[in-house]
Enzyme design. Sequence first.
Site, PDB file in Angstrom:
ATOM      1  N   TYR A 353      46.922 -40.201 -23.489  1.00  0.00           N
ATOM      2  CA  TYR A 353      48.210 -39.818 -24.055  1.00  0.00           C
ATOM      3  C   TYR A 353      48.139 -39.858 -25.576  1.00  0.00           C
ATOM      4  O   TYR A 353      47.296 -40.543 -26.165  1.00  0.00           O
ATOM      5  CB  TYR A 353      49.334 -40.715 -23.543  1.00  0.00           C
ATOM      6  CG  TYR A 353      49.286 -42.146 -24.034  1.00  0.00           C
ATOM      7  CD1 TYR A 353      49.894 -42.526 -25.229  1.00  0.00           C
ATOM      8  CD2 TYR A 353      48.634 -43.128 -23.292  1.00  0.00           C
ATOM      9  CE1 TYR A 353      49.861 -43.832 -25.678  1.00  0.00           C
ATOM     10  CE2 TYR A 353      48.595 -44.450 -23.731  1.00  0.00           C
ATOM     11  CZ  TYR A 353      49.209 -44.799 -24.923  1.00  0.00           C
ATOM     12  OH  TYR A 353      49.170 -46.093 -25.368  1.00  0.00           O
ATOM     13  N   CYS A 354      49.033 -39.110 -26.223  1.00  0.00           N
ATOM     14  CA  CYS A 354      49.173 -39.117 -27.680  1.00  0.00           C
ATOM     15  C   CYS A 354      50.620 -38.784 -28.010  1.00  0.00           C
ATOM     16  O   CYS A 354      51.472 -38.753 -27.122  1.00  0.00           O
ATOM     17  CB  CYS A 354      48.186 -38.142 -28.341  1.00  0.00           C
ATOM     18  SG  CYS A 354      48.426 -36.415 -27.877  1.00  0.00           S
ATOM     19  N   THR A 355      50.924 -38.498 -29.259  1.00  0.00           N
ATOM     20  CA  THR A 355      52.322 -38.318 -29.683  1.00  0.00           C
ATOM     21  C   THR A 355      52.996 -37.134 -29.003  1.00  0.00           C
ATOM     22  O   THR A 355      54.041 -37.275 -28.366  1.00  0.00           O
ATOM     23  CB  THR A 355      52.400 -38.133 -31.208  1.00  0.00           C
ATOM     24  OG1 THR A 355      51.752 -39.227 -31.853  1.00  0.00           O
ATOM     25  CG2 THR A 355      53.846 -38.053 -31.672  1.00  0.00           C
ATOM     26  N   GLY A 357      50.937 -34.442 -27.423  1.00  0.00           N
ATOM     27  CA  GLY A 357      50.041 -33.796 -26.458  1.00  0.00           C
ATOM     28  C   GLY A 357      48.861 -33.061 -27.059  1.00  0.00           C
ATOM     29  O   GLY A 357      47.868 -32.817 -26.378  1.00  0.00           O
ATOM     30  N   ILE A 383      53.992 -38.607 -25.699  1.00  0.00           N
ATOM     31  CA  ILE A 383      54.965 -39.706 -25.639  1.00  0.00           C
ATOM     32  C   ILE A 383      56.372 -39.178 -25.890  1.00  0.00           C
ATOM     33  O   ILE A 383      57.351 -39.659 -25.317  1.00  0.00           O
ATOM     34  CB  ILE A 383      54.615 -40.781 -26.682  1.00  0.00           C
ATOM     35  CG1 ILE A 383      53.183 -41.263 -26.483  1.00  0.00           C
ATOM     36  CG2 ILE A 383      55.573 -41.954 -26.608  1.00  0.00           C
ATOM     37  CD1 ILE A 383      52.629 -42.062 -27.649  1.00  0.00           C
TER      38      ILE A 383
END
Length: 495
Positions: A353-355, A357, A383
């Site tokens: 996951y990241c901020t 995508g 997220i």
Amino acid sequence: MPSSTSPDQGDDLESCVLRFSDLDLKDTSLSDPSSCLKAELDHSTKKKYSFAKKKAFALFVKTKEVPASPFECKEKWWKCCQQLFKDQISIHRHVATQHADEICHQTASVLKQLAVTLSSSKGLKSADKRNLLKEYLTHDHEVSAWLPDISCFSPDKLIGGQGIDGGEVLLYYCYCDLQDPHWICAWQTALCQNLHLTGKVRIAKEGINGTVGGSKLATRLYVEVMLSCPLFKDYLCKDDFKTSKGGAHCFPELRVGVFEEIVPMGISPSKISYKKPGIHLSPGEFHKEVENFLTLANQEQSDTILLDCRNFYESKIGRFQGCLAPDIRKFSYFPSYVDKNLELFREKRVLMYCTGGIRCERGSAYLKAKGVCKEVFQLKGGIHKYLEEFPDGFYKGKLFVFDERFALSYNSDVVSECSYCGVQWDQYKLCSTPKCRQLVLSCPACRGQGFTACCVTCQDKGSRQASSPAQNSFKEECECTARRPRIPRELSLQA
């Protein structure tokens, strides 16, 4: 003033355009970029450069048009830098003196497009080629036709709405093959200026990545334009735009540029392509996966790794429970991190996951290319989208964002602490030492005692600089970076 006079006729047009297209136009520190660039050209080339500059100037001025007062006879006025201009001479003078760097970059875009036009017309005779170039240069359809009609909105309505009601910040990306990123750069610059948006937009042959802020009317118009644009309408949908409270004030300026990658991983897209990412999971699907992961009796024996693809200062103030958060400063270090800890991922299911995508798109592709994982999954929408559905889910703390807000809050959890006294605290400030770009977690009590730098070494350098203003050799080197390995090795591997 700009005019539609055609360039000098002659076959040397092709050579001068191709030559100019290779110049480095990224140095924004120049006091007068146009003059410096022009000085590098010979006499015959300067004539073509001057014409392209007029073209760029006219396009820039056109983006500043606003409807005139209904009580005036004039059909249009111009608004720029919060000033209203009622005649061409005044707007031209303002643009020439205050926006030289933007004109320089737009001139480059015009010449880059000329280079593309010339290279695609090699089979034409010289006369036909000149006519083709003249037709291209004397029409504004390539940019202006792709701008929204804002004549029905007053400037106040377009710019306003960021106070009581609040403005908005958009975050989005779109991976798709783009043939002419320099033209798209010119268009995006004009589009954002037209809508009074600030922020950052990265464009490459692999797609576009943007975060822009402005009034809700401006962001709505921006989304509508992007969704209707022939280049993106088959790839983008409304759900791809993540929104948060903010506005144009969240960014110091507008920065639009062309890069090799739309997210800087440090590896050419020709080697690791966005076309081979991990399996996308919706926020609901990802939530269930994390739930299963956390309910395992012995996580050390689990075949799943919950991997945070962000930088350490992002995960420090907010992260998923039970995640592996690499202690890296930049996403460009991520490939080296994977290589150094490859055995950690062998025969594992990886949930990434990241901020928003975008980092997972390339990061998952890199991890998959190593051929050691069972499966690689990624959180679609990042997220941002997860917290919209599960504000009290398994993500605890704040969401770091790359603008002057620093973080967004979706829940009341505080997972980080003051670097000086250890009290719970998660509000970042920039290090008080000039030229240091480190972020500091310092609570109000500690800041009141003067603890405003990222470390003791930096605080000492800042004090010495204050007493010796002439000193100007400080670099981003302090305890924060010196004591942290550039590429960490996880303890489980060391054991």
